[in-house]
Design a protein around this motif. Sequence first.
Motif, short mmCIF file in Angstrom:
data_model
loop_
_atom_site.label_atom_id
_atom_site.label_comp_id
_atom_site.label_asym_id
_atom_site.label_seq_id
_atom_site.Cartn_x
_atom_site.Cartn_y
_atom_site.Cartn_z
N ILE A 62 43.80 12.51 -21.77
CA ILE A 62 45.10 12.20 -21.68
C ILE A 62 45.99 13.08 -21.65
O ILE A 62 46.90 13.47 -20.80
N ARG A 63 45.80 14.28 -22.59
CA ARG A 63 46.68 15.46 -22.15
C ARG A 63 46.19 16.02 -20.93
O ARG A 63 47.25 16.66 -20.57
N SER B 260 49.48 4.86 -22.65
CA SER B 260 49.76 5.94 -23.31
C SER B 260 50.66 6.95 -22.62
O SER B 260 51.41 7.61 -22.89
N ILE B 261 50.25 7.05 -20.94
CA ILE B 261 50.96 8.08 -20.31
C ILE B 261 52.06 7.68 -19.73
O ILE B 261 53.28 8.19 -19.72
N GLU B 262 52.68 6.22 -19.69
CA GLU B 262 53.80 5.73 -19.38
C GLU B 262 54.82 5.78 -20.42
O GLU B 262 55.99 5.54 -19.98
N ILE C 256 45.59 14.91 -18.31
CA ILE C 256 46.24 14.00 -17.09
C ILE C 256 47.55 14.54 -17.24
O ILE C 256 48.31 14.71 -16.18
N MET C 257 48.37 14.32 -18.13
CA MET C 257 49.65 14.73 -18.41
C MET C 257 50.12 15.91 -18.07
O MET C 257 51.35 16.44 -17.56
N VAL D 137 44.79 4.04 -21.43
CA VAL D 137 45.20 5.52 -21.02
C VAL D 137 46.54 5.39 -20.12
O VAL D 137 47.45 6.05 -20.35
N ARG D 138 46.56 4.24 -19.20
CA ARG D 138 47.96 4.15 -18.33
C ARG D 138 49.09 3.79 -19.34
O ARG D 138 49.98 4.58 -19.31
#
Length: 70
Positions: A46-47, A67-69, A49-50, A64-65
Amino acid sequence: ELEDIRGAMERCFMSFSSFERNSRNISENKYEIDIYYYTFEEDEVIRKIMSLGPYVKVMSPDRVRNSIER
């Protein structure tokens, strides 16, 4: 899903070099990338990707989606 703007594809491959991954071209400068990882590595994924910025759209998994949104 990743748009190859400002070297995002190269940065993605460097960031995820330690993970097994597949990619395919969807359209010009747009790619679908599958990254395979263990559950305990999810926070790291996740980190990473961000860190790629707004050129990435997570399609799945939902956790995951979400968490990022946020």
